[in-house]
Design an enzyme around this catalytic site. Structure first.
Site, mmCIF file in Angstrom:
data_model
loop_
_atom_site.group_PDB
_atom_site.id
_atom_site.type_symbol
_atom_site.label_atom_id
_atom_site.label_comp_id
_atom_site.label_asym_id
_atom_site.label_seq_id
_atom_site.Cartn_x
_atom_site.Cartn_y
_atom_site.Cartn_z
ATOM 1 N N SER A 142 0.699 -1.341 -0.369
ATOM 2 C CA SER A 142 0.010 0.203 -0.502
ATOM 3 C C SER A 142 0.998 1.495 -0.453
ATOM 4 O O SER A 142 2.257 1.038 0.185
ATOM 5 C CB SER A 142 -0.603 -0.578 1.239
ATOM 6 O OG SER A 142 -1.390 0.993 1.469
ATOM 7 N N TYR A 155 -3.418 -1.155 10.281
ATOM 8 C CA TYR A 155 -2.841 -1.109 8.912
ATOM 9 C C TYR A 155 -1.870 -0.874 8.690
ATOM 10 O O TYR A 155 -0.810 -2.013 7.433
ATOM 11 C CB TYR A 155 -4.526 -0.710 8.177
ATOM 12 C CG TYR A 155 -4.394 -0.468 6.527
ATOM 13 C CD1 TYR A 155 -5.224 -2.301 6.437
ATOM 14 C CD2 TYR A 155 -3.379 -0.316 5.649
ATOM 15 C CE1 TYR A 155 -5.203 -2.241 4.439
ATOM 16 C CE2 TYR A 155 -3.950 0.023 3.991
ATOM 17 C CZ TYR A 155 -4.191 -1.390 3.482
ATOM 18 O OH TYR A 155 -4.413 -1.538 2.538
#
Length: 257
Positions: A142, A155
């Site tokens: 990400s 996350y």
């Protein structure tokens, strides 16, 4: 000639979003696939879509954080299709909280899906890739592998770990002919992105929050799942034959700022 003709792949997190787009794309490019997802209904739906389009795929209902489920998926690929050439560990979840707001059960669940899941896929798949005389691994990182974000702590922690796992495995397995890379999306038009933005927008109307989030990307829009899938395809085929240990940004220029 299709880019993945004759190859056998394992993809996780294929019930929706980026994983679904990746499974359908890889199948169109000639790969025979085993897909793994905890969402049985939509996971089977992805396989049915592939089969309707003339592709070949087998669905395994399971959780990437469960070693038995991951081992079963790898064994199914080898038993059904004779080998394993590529894996894309894509399954991921998040919780829209700060660290003090995140309870231990939530933390363990996110670590399990995002980081332990990637570890398990690679633990069981890499020996099969070596037996097939080399192959490719793609992990879904990400932009949060590189930069933090608000209300997204667990996350972010896992995606930083995914990047370092990618680099370490690339070094370990280059002599085995196994290339390991990481695809790193920015904001992508998925249910996970919508949930995160709704959670952090507060009193701001959701439409305004979307506009502001898109504007943070120099290309002034979100990625479509298919755009991320095409980046993973590049990392999974011979077009990227001299690429390993890399993080391919698919972020509309976000991390260039």
């Amino acid at each position: 000639m299709a880019k993945l003709d004759g190859r056998v792949g394992l993809l996780t997190g294929t019930a929706s979003g980026i994983g679904r787009a990746g499974a359908t794309l890889f199948a169109r490019e000639g790969a025979s696939l085993v897909t793994l997802d905890v969402n049985e209904r939509d996971g089977r739906g992805t396989v049915e879509e592939i089969e309707r389009s003339g592709g070949t795929a087998t669905f395994i209902h399971g959780d990437v954080s469960n070693p038995d489920d991951v081992r079963r998926a790898v064994e199914t690929a080898v038993e059904t299709y004779g080998k394993l050439d590529l894996v894309w560990s894509n399954a991921g979840i998040g919780v829209f909280k700060t660290v003090p707001e995140t309870d231990l059960e939530e933390w363990d669940r996110i670590i399990g899906a995002n980081l332990t899941g990637a570890f398990l896929v690679c633990k069981f798949a890499i020996p099969e890739l070596i037996r097939a005389r080399g192959g490719t691994v793609v992990l879904t990182g990400s932009v949060n592998s590189f930069v933090g974000d608000r209300q997204w702590a667990a996350y972010c922690a896992t995606k930083g770990g995914v990047l370092m796992l990618t680099r370490a495995m690339a070094l370990d397995h280059a002599p085995d002919g196994v290339r390991v890379n990481c695809v790193c999306p920015g904001s992508t038009d998925t249910a996970l992105q919508e949930g995160w933005l709704r959670a952090r927008s507060g009193a701001t109307p959701y439409e305004d929050a979307v506009a502001a989030d898109k504007a943070a990307h120099p290309l002034n829009r979100y990625a479509q799942p298919e755009e991320v899938a095409r980046a993973a395809l590049f990392l999974s085929c011979e077009d990227s034959s001299f690429t390993t240990g890399s993080a391919l940004m698919v972020d509309g220029g976000l991390t260039a700022l």
